[in-house]
Design an enzyme around this catalytic site. Structure first.
Site, PDB file in Angstrom:
ATOM      1  N   ASP A   1       5.176   4.716  23.887  1.00 12.82           N
ATOM      2  CA  ASP A   1       5.833   4.318  22.637  1.00 12.82           C
ATOM      3  C   ASP A   1       6.000   2.805  22.503  1.00 12.82           C
ATOM      4  OD1 ASP A   1       7.632   4.269  24.741  1.00 12.82           O
ATOM      5  OD2 ASP A   1       8.867   5.886  23.988  1.00 12.82           O
TER       6      ASP A   1
ATOM      7  N   HIS B   1      15.574  13.154  24.686  1.00 14.53           N
ATOM      8  CA  HIS B   1      14.285  12.710  24.126  1.00 14.53           C
ATOM      9  C   HIS B   1      13.307  12.348  25.228  1.00 14.53           C
ATOM     10  CE1 HIS B   1      15.625   8.195  23.724  1.00 14.53           C
ATOM     11  NE2 HIS B   1      14.921   8.335  24.811  1.00 14.53           N
TER      12      HIS B   1
ATOM     13  N   GLU C   1      12.653  12.275  19.290  1.00 15.04           N
ATOM     14  CA  GLU C   1      14.089  12.524  19.218  1.00 15.04           C
ATOM     15  C   GLU C   1      14.345  14.000  18.862  1.00 15.04           C
ATOM     16  OE1 GLU C   1      16.051  10.357  20.309  1.00 15.04           O
ATOM     17  OE2 GLU C   1      16.145   8.491  19.180  1.00 15.04           O
TER      18      GLU C   1
HETATM   19  C1  F6R Z   1      10.451   4.615  27.003  1.00 12.79           C
HETATM   20  C2  F6R Z   1      10.651   6.031  26.719  1.00 12.79           C
HETATM   21  C3  F6R Z   1      12.028   6.605  26.653  1.00 12.79           C
HETATM   22  C4  F6R Z   1      12.815   6.339  27.928  1.00 12.79           C
HETATM   23  C5  F6R Z   1      14.213   6.949  27.824  1.00 12.79           C
HETATM   24  C6  F6R Z   1      15.032   6.660  29.061  1.00 12.79           C
HETATM   25  O1  F6R Z   1       9.077   4.313  27.032  1.00 12.79           O
HETATM   26  O2  F6R Z   1       9.711   6.723  26.517  1.00 12.79           O
HETATM   27  O3  F6R Z   1      11.950   7.990  26.446  1.00 12.79           O
HETATM   28  O4  F6R Z   1      12.137   6.889  29.020  1.00 12.79           O
HETATM   29  O5  F6R Z   1      14.872   6.444  26.700  1.00 12.79           O
HETATM   30  O6  F6R Z   1      15.233   5.294  29.189  1.00 12.79           O
HETATM   31  P1  F6R Z   1      15.818   4.667  30.517  1.00 12.79           P
HETATM   32  O7  F6R Z   1      14.817   4.947  31.585  1.00 12.79           O
HETATM   33  O8  F6R Z   1      15.916   3.185  30.248  1.00 12.79           O
HETATM   34  O9  F6R Z   1      17.126   5.318  30.767  1.00 12.79           O
END
Ligand code: F6R
Length: 246
Positions: free
Chosen positions: A67, A136, A141
Site C-alpha cells: 500500500d 485491517h 479496512e
Molecule cells: C502497512 C500496512 C498496514 C500495517 C498495519 C500495522 O504497509 O499494510 O496494514 O501493517 O497498520 O502497522 P504497524 O506494524 O505499524 O503496527
C-alpha cells in the site's frame, strides 16, 4: 491457518526472516510481498544483516508493496516507498526495475492498473502482513464487503490515529490510501502475519476465535489462504485470554 507463539517480537522477526530466506534461497527470482510500519522492521533488519553476511542474493528478486498513502511520492519521508528505501531497498542488491511501489502522487487509475496487471502476471511467493488494531491488512479496512483488486480506500479514524506517530501531527496523515486488494493476498503462495503489542490483541483474538470470514475483520481472509501463518509473541497472546493448547 497456523499459529506460532514466540517469546518476543525479536524471536517472531527471526522466525519470519527464516521463512523469507528459505524462499529467497530456493527461488532466486521470487516475488516478495512487503508491508511497512513497525511490524516488519525486525524482518528487514535480519534480511539486511544476512545479506551483508553473504547469505542472501536479491539480484533477481522482485518486490511488491501492499500500500501507499494517496498524495505521497517516494521522496516524501512519511511515504511507504521512503520507508522501504531506508529499511531494505538501499541496503541490499535489489534492482530498481524489480521494485513495485504505488506512486501515491501519481495518477491513481494508472497506478491501480499497473498494480493489478503486475499481480496477475507475478503472483507473490511470500507476503508479510502487519495487522491494524481494527484487523485491517494492507489498508483493507473493515467494510461490508471484501475488495478483490487494488483500490483507493478512505482510512478509518482509528487507523489515522494509530499512524499519526509517524507524522508530525495527526492532521498530516493522509485520509486516503491505495491498497492491494484481497486477490493479491489470497493468491500468494505463503502469507505470514506478524503481530506484536497489546493494541493488536483484540483483533488477533477475533481472528483466532472462530472459522468465519468476515469483511468487518479483514484479516479473517487469511483463513482461505493456501498457506497462512500467524506469528505472535507470548505477551500479546496472553492478552487474548486464550489457552495456547486449544
Ligand atoms: C502497512 C500496512 C498496514 C500495517 C498495519 C500495522 O504497509 O499494510 O496494514 O501493517 O497498520 O502497522 P504497524 O506494524 O505499524 O503496527
Amino acid at each position: 491457518m497456523k499459529l506460532i507463539v514466540t517469546e518476543s517480537y525479536e524471536e517472531s522477526s527471526r522466525v519470519l526472516a527464516d521463512m523469507f530466506e528459505e524462499v529467497i534461497t530456493k527461488k532466486p527470482d521470487a516475488v516478495l510481498g512487503l508491508a511497512t510500519g513497525s511490524s516488519p522492521v525486525g524482518l528487514y533488519r535480519y534480511l539486511v544483516q544476512d545479506y551483508k553476511a553473504g547469505k542472501l542474493d536479491f539480484s533477481k528478486i522482485h518486490t511488491i508493496n501492499l500500500d501507499e498513502y494517496e498524495g505521497l511520492s517516494r521522496s516524501h519521508e512519511q511515504s511507504f516507498g521512503y520507508f522501504m528505501d531506508k529499511h531494505l531497498f538501499s541496503e541490499v542488491n535489489l534492482k530498481e526495475e524489480n521494485i513495485m511501489l504505488v506512486d501515491g502522487a501519481g495518477d491513481m487509475e494508472e497506478q491501480i492498473k499497473r498494480y493489478d496487471d503486475f499481480l496477475e502476471e507475478n503472483p507473490i511467493d511470500i507476503l508479510v502482513l502487519g495487522i491494524g488494531n481494527n484487523g485491517h491488512i494492507g489498508f483493507n479496512e473493515p467494510d461490508e464487503v471484501f475488495w478483490a483488486g487494488t483500490h483507493l480506500v478512505k482510512l478509518e479514524e482509528e487507523t489515522i490515529k494509530a499512524n499519526a506517530r509517524f507524522f508530525e501531527k495527526e492532521s498530516d496523515v493522509p485520509g486516503r490510501a491505495v491498497t492491494m486488494g484481497m486477490s493479491g493476498i489470497v493468491n500468494a503462495e505463503k502469507v505470514v502475519l506478524i503481530a506484536s503489542g497489546k493494541a493488536k490483541a483484540d483483533a488477533v483474538c477475533r481472528l483466532l476465535e472462530d472459522d468465519k470470514i468476515d469483511p468487518m475483520l479483514p484479516c479473517s481472509i487469511l483463513k482461505v489462504c493456501r498457506d497462512a501463518v500467524v506469528i505472535v509473541d507470548r505477551e500479546l497472546y496472553e492478552q487474548t485470554g486464550r489457552d495456547e493448547n486449544e
